[in-house]
Design a protein around this motif. Structure first.
Motif, PDB file in Angstrom:
ATOM      1  N   ARG A  38       0.807  -1.215   0.000  1.00 39.75           N
ATOM      2  CA  ARG A  38       0.000   0.000   0.000  1.00 39.75           C
ATOM      3  C   ARG A  38       0.844   1.271   0.000  1.00 39.75           C
ATOM      4  N   ILE A  39       2.112   1.152   0.388  1.00 43.03           N
ATOM      5  CA  ILE A  39       2.991   2.307   0.401  1.00 43.03           C
ATOM      6  C   ILE A  39       4.292   1.939  -0.320  1.00 43.03           C
ATOM      7  N   PRO A  40       4.981   2.933  -0.900  1.00 44.87           N
ATOM      8  CA  PRO A  40       6.243   2.654  -1.588  1.00 44.87           C
ATOM      9  C   PRO A  40       7.373   2.414  -0.594  1.00 44.87           C
ATOM     10  N   PHE A  41       8.300   1.552  -0.962  1.00 48.17           N
ATOM     11  CA  PHE A  41       9.446   1.246  -0.119  1.00 48.17           C
ATOM     12  C   PHE A  41      10.511   0.587  -0.976  1.00 48.17           C
ATOM     13  N   THR A  42      11.681   0.413  -0.407  1.00 46.67           N
ATOM     14  CA  THR A  42      12.727  -0.400  -1.003  1.00 46.67           C
ATOM     15  C   THR A  42      13.162  -1.382   0.073  1.00 46.67           C
ATOM     16  N   LYS A  43      13.673  -2.530  -0.348  1.00 42.93           N
ATOM     17  CA  LYS A  43      13.992  -3.559   0.640  1.00 42.93           C
ATOM     18  C   LYS A  43      15.406  -4.114   0.419  1.00 42.93           C
ATOM     19  N   PRO A  44      16.421  -3.273   0.609  1.00 48.39           N
ATOM     20  CA  PRO A  44      17.782  -3.799   0.476  1.00 48.39           C
ATOM     21  C   PRO A  44      18.163  -4.590   1.721  1.00 48.39           C
ATOM     22  N   GLY A  45      18.746  -5.735   1.542  1.00 52.67           N
ATOM     23  CA  GLY A  45      19.192  -6.527   2.689  1.00 52.67           C
ATOM     24  C   GLY A  45      18.065  -7.112   3.507  1.00 52.67           C
ATOM     25  N   GLY A  46      16.825  -7.128   2.979  1.00 53.79           N
ATOM     26  CA  GLY A  46      15.718  -7.782   3.659  1.00 53.79           C
ATOM     27  C   GLY A  46      14.950  -6.931   4.647  1.00 53.79           C
ATOM     28  N   SER A  47      15.276  -5.659   4.773  1.00 53.04           N
ATOM     29  CA  SER A  47      14.503  -4.809   5.691  1.00 53.04           C
ATOM     30  C   SER A  47      13.902  -3.638   4.915  1.00 53.04           C
ATOM     31  N   TYR A  48      12.753  -3.169   5.378  1.00 54.48           N
ATOM     32  CA  TYR A  48      12.064  -2.071   4.713  1.00 54.48           C
ATOM     33  C   TYR A  48      12.846  -0.780   4.923  1.00 54.48           C
ATOM     34  N   ARG A  49      13.088  -0.067   3.824  1.00 52.94           N
ATOM     35  CA  ARG A  49      13.761   1.227   3.869  1.00 52.94           C
ATOM     36  C   ARG A  49      12.974   2.216   3.025  1.00 52.94           C
ATOM     37  N   PHE A  50      13.057   3.489   3.410  1.00 53.92           N
ATOM     38  CA  PHE A  50      12.255   4.519   2.770  1.00 53.92           C
ATOM     39  C   PHE A  50      13.122   5.726   2.460  1.00 53.92           C
ATOM     40  N   THR A  51      12.901   6.337   1.289  1.00 56.16           N
ATOM     41  CA  THR A  51      13.573   7.572   0.926  1.00 56.16           C
ATOM     42  C   THR A  51      12.662   8.740   1.290  1.00 56.16           C
ATOM     43  N   VAL A  52      13.176   9.944   1.151  1.00 55.63           N
ATOM     44  CA  VAL A  52      12.365  11.134   1.413  1.00 55.63           C
ATOM     45  C   VAL A  52      11.190  11.170   0.437  1.00 55.63           C
ATOM     46  N   GLU A  53      11.419  10.759  -0.814  1.00 58.86           N
ATOM     47  CA  GLU A  53      10.344  10.726  -1.804  1.00 58.86           C
ATOM     48  C   GLU A  53       9.265   9.717  -1.417  1.00 58.86           C
ATOM     49  N   HIS A  54       9.688   8.584  -0.864  1.00 54.29           N
ATOM     50  CA  HIS A  54       8.722   7.579  -0.409  1.00 54.29           C
ATOM     51  C   HIS A  54       7.827   8.155   0.686  1.00 54.29           C
ATOM     52  N   VAL A  55       8.426   8.845   1.650  1.00 52.81           N
ATOM     53  CA  VAL A  55       7.651   9.412   2.758  1.00 52.81           C
ATOM     54  C   VAL A  55       6.673  10.463   2.230  1.00 52.81           C
ATOM     55  N   ALA A  56       7.127  11.281   1.287  1.00 51.69           N
ATOM     56  CA  ALA A  56       6.237  12.290   0.703  1.00 51.69           C
ATOM     57  C   ALA A  56       5.078  11.616  -0.029  1.00 51.69           C
ATOM     58  N   GLU A  57       5.353  10.522  -0.735  1.00 56.35           N
ATOM     59  CA  GLU A  57       4.296   9.785  -1.444  1.00 56.35           C
ATOM     60  C   GLU A  57       3.331   9.137  -0.457  1.00 56.35           C
ATOM     61  N   ILE A  58       3.840   8.619   0.653  1.00 52.34           N
ATOM     62  CA  ILE A  58       2.974   8.028   1.684  1.00 52.34           C
ATOM     63  C   ILE A  58       2.022   9.093   2.213  1.00 52.34           C
ATOM     64  N   MET A  59       2.534  10.282   2.439  1.00 50.15           N
ATOM     65  CA  MET A  59       1.685  11.363   2.939  1.00 50.15           C
ATOM     66  C   MET A  59       0.633  11.743   1.899  1.00 50.15           C
ATOM     67  N   ARG A  60       0.979  11.717   0.622  1.00 48.11           N
ATOM     68  CA  ARG A  60      -0.002  12.022  -0.429  1.00 48.11           C
ATOM     69  C   ARG A  60      -1.060  10.927  -0.526  1.00 48.11           C
ATOM     70  N   ILE A  61      -0.642   9.670  -0.376  1.00 43.83           N
ATOM     71  CA  ILE A  61      -1.590   8.553  -0.471  1.00 43.83           C
ATOM     72  C   ILE A  61      -2.667   8.659   0.597  1.00 43.83           C
TER      73      ILE A  61
END
Length: 112
Positions: A38-61
């Motif tokens: 439901r929200i954008p993320f990246t998963k390097p090394g098996g854990s959820y990570r978020f960029t500033v753009e991801h957080v901004a998109e989460i807020m827009r969603i």
């Protein structure tokens, strides 16, 4: 120096805990939304990570905007829906069993 410049060009990644603190929600909620896609993320090394753009998109969603202009009447609440008439289901009447104690005493009295 070219390698060092490329490393500094990478975006800053934030953990689910960092995002949860920024959004004032639980870390579990952030991870659950990411797991369900439901929200954008990246998963390097098996854990959820978020960029500033991801957080901004989460807020827009999850942003909510007013649907009506100020000063318009609020619609009246809808009446609860009633069940529609359905075909009657045949009812089977139930009969209680005779208690075990009574059954045992009846079998003893007939045997004697």
């Amino acid at each position: 120096m070219k390698v060092r410049q490329q490393i500094t060009d990478l975006p800053q990644l934030y953990s689910a805990a960092d995002v949860a603190q920024a959004l004032r929600c639980s870390e579990w909620w952030v991870k659950e939304q990411a797991r369900r896609g439901r929200i954008p993320f990246t998963k390097p090394g098996g854990s959820y990570r978020f960029t500033v753009e991801h957080v901004a998109e989460i807020m827009r969603i999850f942003e909510r905007r007013p649907t009506e202009s100020v000063g318009t009447a609020v619609p009246a609440p809808r009446a609860p829906r009633r069940r529609t008439a359905t075909t009657p289901v045949p009812v089977t009447s139930l009969k209680a069993r005779t208690p075990r104690r009574a059954r045992y005493s009846q079998s003893q009295s007939t045997a004697a």
